[in-house]
Write a protein that holds these residues in place. Structure first.
Motif, mmCIF file in Angstrom:
data_model
loop_
_atom_site.group_PDB
_atom_site.id
_atom_site.type_symbol
_atom_site.label_atom_id
_atom_site.label_comp_id
_atom_site.label_asym_id
_atom_site.label_seq_id
_atom_site.Cartn_x
_atom_site.Cartn_y
_atom_site.Cartn_z
ATOM 1 N N ALA A 159 -7.507 0.194 2.648
ATOM 2 C CA ALA A 159 -6.981 1.482 3.082
ATOM 3 C C ALA A 159 -6.669 1.473 4.574
ATOM 4 C CB ALA A 159 -7.978 2.594 2.761
ATOM 5 N N THR A 160 -7.515 0.831 5.358
ATOM 6 C CA THR A 160 -7.288 0.734 6.808
ATOM 7 C C THR A 160 -6.046 -0.091 7.101
ATOM 8 O OG1 THR A 160 -9.670 0.901 7.191
ATOM 9 C CG2 THR A 160 -8.326 0.083 9.003
ATOM 10 N N MET A 161 -5.890 -1.205 6.373
ATOM 11 C CA MET A 161 -4.719 -2.040 6.563
ATOM 12 C C MET A 161 -3.449 -1.277 6.220
ATOM 13 S SD MET A 161 -3.883 -5.213 7.504
ATOM 14 C CE MET A 161 -5.143 -6.398 7.040
ATOM 15 N N ALA A 162 -3.471 -0.515 5.133
ATOM 16 C CA ALA A 162 -2.291 0.252 4.738
ATOM 17 C C ALA A 162 -1.911 1.260 5.808
ATOM 18 C CB ALA A 162 -2.557 0.962 3.407
ATOM 19 N N ALA A 163 -2.916 1.943 6.371
ATOM 20 C CA ALA A 163 -2.639 2.938 7.415
ATOM 21 C C ALA A 163 -2.165 2.270 8.698
ATOM 22 C CB ALA A 163 -3.887 3.772 7.684
ATOM 23 N N THR A 164 -2.670 1.070 8.977
ATOM 24 C CA THR A 164 -2.296 0.357 10.201
ATOM 25 C C THR A 164 -0.809 0.037 10.218
ATOM 26 O OG1 THR A 164 -4.496 -0.603 10.421
ATOM 27 C CG2 THR A 164 -2.689 -1.724 11.559
ATOM 28 N N PHE A 165 -0.275 -0.422 9.086
ATOM 29 C CA PHE A 165 1.124 -0.830 9.049
ATOM 30 C C PHE A 165 2.057 0.210 8.420
ATOM 31 C CE2 PHE A 165 -1.030 -4.912 9.503
ATOM 32 C CZ PHE A 165 -0.262 -5.504 10.483
ATOM 33 N N ALA A 192 0.194 6.045 3.409
ATOM 34 C CA ALA A 192 0.927 4.897 2.872
ATOM 35 C C ALA A 192 0.328 4.467 1.538
ATOM 36 C CB ALA A 192 0.889 3.749 3.864
ATOM 37 N N VAL A 193 1.174 3.942 0.664
ATOM 38 C CA VAL A 193 0.783 3.578 -0.697
ATOM 39 C C VAL A 193 0.919 2.073 -0.886
ATOM 40 C CG1 VAL A 193 1.312 3.859 -3.153
ATOM 41 C CG2 VAL A 193 1.485 5.815 -1.601
ATOM 42 N N ASP A 200 2.810 -4.796 -1.733
ATOM 43 C CA ASP A 200 3.846 -4.022 -1.064
ATOM 44 C C ASP A 200 3.234 -2.772 -0.463
ATOM 45 O OD1 ASP A 200 6.331 -5.338 -1.102
ATOM 46 O OD2 ASP A 200 6.561 -4.936 -3.244
ATOM 47 N N LEU A 201 3.889 -2.280 0.573
ATOM 48 C CA LEU A 201 3.411 -1.108 1.294
ATOM 49 C C LEU A 201 4.578 -0.139 1.472
ATOM 50 C CD1 LEU A 201 1.038 0.193 2.834
ATOM 51 C CD2 LEU A 201 1.786 -1.056 4.867
ATOM 52 N N THR A 202 4.372 1.100 1.024
ATOM 53 C CA THR A 202 5.390 2.134 1.134
ATOM 54 C C THR A 202 4.844 3.289 1.960
ATOM 55 O OG1 THR A 202 6.229 1.551 -1.069
ATOM 56 C CG2 THR A 202 6.948 3.659 -0.134
ATOM 57 N N ARG A 233 10.105 1.650 2.434
ATOM 58 C CA ARG A 233 9.433 0.418 2.036
ATOM 59 C C ARG A 233 9.188 -0.435 3.279
ATOM 60 N NH1 ARG A 233 9.051 -2.712 -2.650
ATOM 61 N NH2 ARG A 233 9.078 -0.701 -3.717
ATOM 62 N N VAL A 234 7.925 -0.628 3.627
ATOM 63 C CA VAL A 234 7.553 -1.373 4.835
ATOM 64 C C VAL A 234 7.644 -2.881 4.605
ATOM 65 C CG1 VAL A 234 5.704 -1.768 6.523
ATOM 66 C CG2 VAL A 234 6.074 0.526 5.562
ATOM 67 N N THR A 235 7.407 -3.307 3.387
ATOM 68 C CA THR A 235 7.386 -4.730 3.056
ATOM 69 C C THR A 235 8.534 -5.095 2.135
ATOM 70 O OG1 THR A 235 5.921 -4.288 1.196
ATOM 71 C CG2 THR A 235 4.886 -4.871 3.295
ATOM 72 N N ASP A 236 8.727 -6.381 1.981
ATOM 73 C CA ASP A 236 9.753 -6.916 1.086
ATOM 74 C C ASP A 236 9.079 -7.964 0.213
ATOM 75 O OD1 ASP A 236 11.985 -7.872 -0.179
ATOM 76 O OD2 ASP A 236 12.888 -8.775 1.603
#
Length: 839
Positions: free
Chosen positions: A367-373, A378-379, A473-475, A481-484
């Motif tokens: 959860a911390t990583m998702a919020a960081t990026f 973020a989902v 993936d991170l949205t 969409r933050v990632t590919d």
């Protein structure tokens, strides 16, 4: 440790007759002149031969060098076929390895391990270097050499005449010597993992052909998942070597060739829990993981999009691992002209391959990583594997440990590491008064290409066991969409700009080194010295990212749209190459004295100075100017190593003892990966001088069916001065234990041989700041061989039988607040069964 350094930091001469004992010609030469040579007894093994191949070989008790041998009967007992793992059983040699060829660090007698590879030690094959420089980024010397049953001996020299009988080898030389077929015979060796998936076939055969000709052919093939669970066939490949020899009056000529094509999965640092104190840390596995058997490799993480060295979209195969290809041909000859013995060795090796690594820069709760990026809300969703596309509804329970990592994928194209080497020398012994003067003169030439391309990417990954890891993936909360496909950036996104370390270089290194030596022996006394002058010419080009961001928008997956990571793909300025154009030269010398007190006892002393060129590690640093090609003012192209040693040698009644006291000093400038107090990696720039002093012991005892071989090195290493960080002056260099050792007790009676190989180190420090202790270890690897009938042998070997958590290195400088560190560890217990058929 190799990749973190990369990402964040930016012939043989016989010095005297005793240096001749360090020569690397195969012991199997059977020409008349070779037959007449005395074969020396190596340290710790009174029944083994240590040959010279030039001038006159001598008993080691008559020589002022430290030398050791492992022969073909020792090798199956060591528990590992990896070259660095084998070399760790030589006295004075310290190897950091996870049992993967091509990914190791090697040094001797307390000289620093500031980076990967073998900076101060040259690895040779049949008397010539595998690569001129042993610490080329992404391409260690052991990428292009393998051990199999066609190997006759491994010979090593530490310090002393190593400074003058080869270039770029001030700390020592280790030579892998092939069989050459003096007697007819061969073998097939089948080996298979018990409890892990790896199968191997070794073969060799040699025989006289008549008319003074003989031949030998040998090699191996192996394939399987490997000793760690990666979820795919991580190991596949092998090699074939062949040589043909003709002997004649006064000499011989030998032709040889090698074809190596081998790939192995690369195991890098893996996460572990850490508790306790910096002085006494306590380590444990994360839930569901085993640092001795799991890896970051995964069957679901196979491909990587990127650009080639012309900025064109391409795909990289991460499952290729470390891939070494070497196609070599060579010629070796010895003949006599009058009273002179002339020896020449020539080899050309076309070397290429690939390097693929997955390493971790940052570990956080999911959860911390998702919020960081991705920001608040973020989902996360799976980007591969059986749950591909599904949303992660319980980040805290992800993979049973709730953690995500920012992983760095490093892909290297080893386009051309071709090596051409020739060593021509002449020796003659003169009668002078009541003694003998042995002289040697020669010239060494080498050309080493280094043409490589690096491509990196950053991704979000979870930690899962059994090769089941996936990207995520991170949205963002607004739907962006933050990632590919799990990729955060086509470059580094944590700790450095995206385009950093995206590079290519195509450089040639030429070395010309004349050398000479003289040794005078009269009665029990032998005195001599040697000298070598190395001249280097370096030329070529480097390619860096263009000025500015160093990135460009590229549709890598060619779907007609640009994802966020695709808007900033690291590229090269292909039309704006940097220059490399500089010269260097340095002097090496060695002088020693040996006194044979009595038949079983001698003493010796030696002082030496040698050098080691910085090679491609000077590129892309402030030390080299790409506009002019020259080195910056005040920057030396090489580092000097000074060494002194004195020792005692004893051999009598089945007991041998070789005890050497040593002192060494050297200086280095460059960059290495360190870590801050939180465990986050950081660049450490340094300009240092080091020193080390200690004692090296090698011995063997044989009593009837029992034998015990031991080797131990006590070294007190110190950072004497650091102009960039004076606070660490007086500290012990990282990864340098005070004591490292090996022992091999054995019982052999009739059809049974049983024993164990024991390797161990005391504790060291994880980083040069000397805060976090890296625990020492003792690894026990028992072996059993049974010969139920002639020509048949059954064997079993259990590497690390007690399943010890043994640390190779730890990335953190202190216990981080997260309680998680990344570390390289030795493999856990791996049991291998063997069947050998001799014919």
């Amino acid at each position: 440790m190799r990749v973190l350094y990369i990402l964040l930091s930016g012939a043989a001469l016989v010095g005297l007759s005793d240096a001749a004992a360090a020569s690397t010609a195969a012991p199997s030469q059977t020409s008349k002149s070779a037959d007449a040579r005395e074969q020396a007894q190596p340290a710790g093994a009174p029944t083994k031969a240590f040959s010279t191949g030039v001038a006159k070989g001598r008993d080691l008790l008559d020589t002022a060098i430290s030398a050791s041998t492992l022969d073909e009967t020792d090798l199956p007992k060591l528990g590992t076929p990896a070259v660095a793992g084998i070399l760790a059983n030589l006295p004075g040699v310290r190897a950091e390895t996870q049992g993967v060829d091509g990914f190791s660090a090697l040094t001797v007698r307390g000289l620093p391990l500031s980076a990967d590879g073998s900076r101060y030690v040259q690895i040779q094959e049949d008397g010539l270097p595998v690569l001129e420089f042993g610490d080329i980024h992404l391409a260690g010397a052991d990428t292009f050499v393998r051990a199999d049953i066609g190997l006759s001996q491994v010979q090593s020299i530490r310090g002393g005449s190593a400074s003058t009988f080869a270039s770029n080898s001030p700390g020592g030389v280790i030579n892998l010597i092939s069989k050459t077929g003096e007697t007819e015979g061969g073998a097939l060796l089948l080996s298979s993992g018990l409890g892990y998936d790896l199968h191997r076939l070794d073969f060799d055969y040699g025989a006289p052909l008549g008319g003074d000709w003989r031949f030998h052919v040998g090699g191996f093939f192996h394939e399987g998942e490997g000793p760690r669970e990666v979820g795919y066939r991580g190991t596949r490949g092998g090699q074939v070597k062949v040589n043909v020899t003709r002997t004649f009056s006064g000499g011989y000529i030998r032709f040889y060739g090698k074809y190596l094509d081998d790939r192995q999965a690369l195991y890098t640092q893996f996460p572990l829990r850490i508790a306790g104190t910096n002085e006494s840390p306590q380590f444990s596995d994360l839930p569901g993981l085993d640092a001795r058997r799991d890896a970051l490799n995964s069957k679901y993480i196979a491909d990587l999009a990127g650009v080639d060295d012309r900025n064109n979209p391409t795909q990289f195969d991460l499952h290729e691992g470390i891939h070494g290809v070497s196609k070599a041909v060579g010629l070796e000859a010895q003949f006599e002209i009058g009273d002179w013995t002339i020896t020449d060795k020539f080899r050309f090796a076309a070397n290429s391959g690939a390097y693929n690594e997955n390493t971790t820069l940052l570990t956080l709760p999911a959860a911390t990583m998702a919020a960081t990026f991705g920001g608040p809300g973020a989902v996360l969703s799976y980007a591969g594997g059986p749950n591909n596309g599904k949303i992660v509804t319980d980040p805290a329970g992800l993979n049973g440990n709730g953690l995500l990592a920012t992983s760095i994928y490093v892909h290297g194209d080893l386009n051309n590491l071709d090596n051409l080497t020739n060593d021509l020398r002449a020796s003659r012994t003169f009668t002078l008064g009541e003694g003998k003067l042995t002289t040697t003169a020669g010239v060494y030439y080498a050309s080493q290409n280094v043409d490589m391309y690096w491509s990196l990417a950053s991704a979000l990954e979870g930690y899962a066991a059994h090769g089941q890891g996936t990207r995520f993936d991170l949205t963002a909360a607004n739907g962006t969409r933050v990632t590919d496909a799990g990729i955060l950036g086509y470059g580094i996104i944590a700790g450095a700009p995206l385009a950093t370390y995206h590079r290519r270089y195509d450089v040639n290194y030429r070395v010309l080194a004349p050398y000479a030596s003289a040794n005078y022996q009269i009665g029990k006394l032998s005195v001599g010295g040697s000298i070598r002058i190395d001249t280097g010419k370096v030329s070529g080009n480097t390619y860096s990212p263009p000025a500015g961001t160093g990135t460009a928008p590229i549709d890598l997956n060619r779907d007609g749209s640009l994802s966020l990571p695709e808007t900033r793909v690291a590229i090269l300025a292909t039309s704006q190459p940097g220059l490399v154009d500089y010269d260097y030269n340095y002097l090496s010398y060695s002088a020693g004295v040996n006194y044979r007190i009595a038949e079983p006892l001698s003493v010796f002393a030696r002082y030496s100075r040698g050098g080691r060129a910085g090679a491609e590690r000077l590129l892309f640093t402030p030390q080299q100017d790409p506009a002019t090609g020259k080195l910056a003012d005040g920057v030396a192209a090489y580092g000097a190593v000074k060494q002194a040693e004195a020792g005692l040698k004893m051999r009598q009644n089945g007991i041998s003892l070789f005890l050497t006291g040593f002192w060494a000093s050297t200086g280095e400038s460059g960059f290495q990966i360190g870590a801050d107090a939180t465990g986050a990696p950081k660049v450490v720039s340094f300009s240092r001088s080091y020193s080390a002093k200690g004692i090296e012991l090698e011995g063997e005892v044989r009593r009837g069916p029992f034998s015990l071989a031991v080797g131990a090195t006590y070294a007190k290493s110190k950072i004497d001065k650091d102009s960039t960080n004076p606070a660490i002056e007086g500290n012990r260099p990282r990864h340098q234990p005070s004591l490292f050792f090996s022992a091999r007790p054995q019982f052999e009676q009739g059809i049974v041989t049983v024993g164990a190989t024991i390797n161990g180190t005391t504790s060291s420090f994880a980083q040069d700041t000397n805060i976090l202790k890296q625990p020492g270890y003792v690894v026990v690897s028992p072996f059993l061989f049974v010969r139920p009938m002639p020509r048949i042998e059954l064997g079993i070997n259990a590497f690390n039988v007690f399943d010890k958590l043994a640390f190779v290195n730890i990335s953190a400088a202190a216990i981080p607040a997260s309680g998680v560190v990344s570390a390289q560890t030795l493999n856990g217990r791996t049991v291998t069964a063997m069947l050998r058929f001799s014919f």
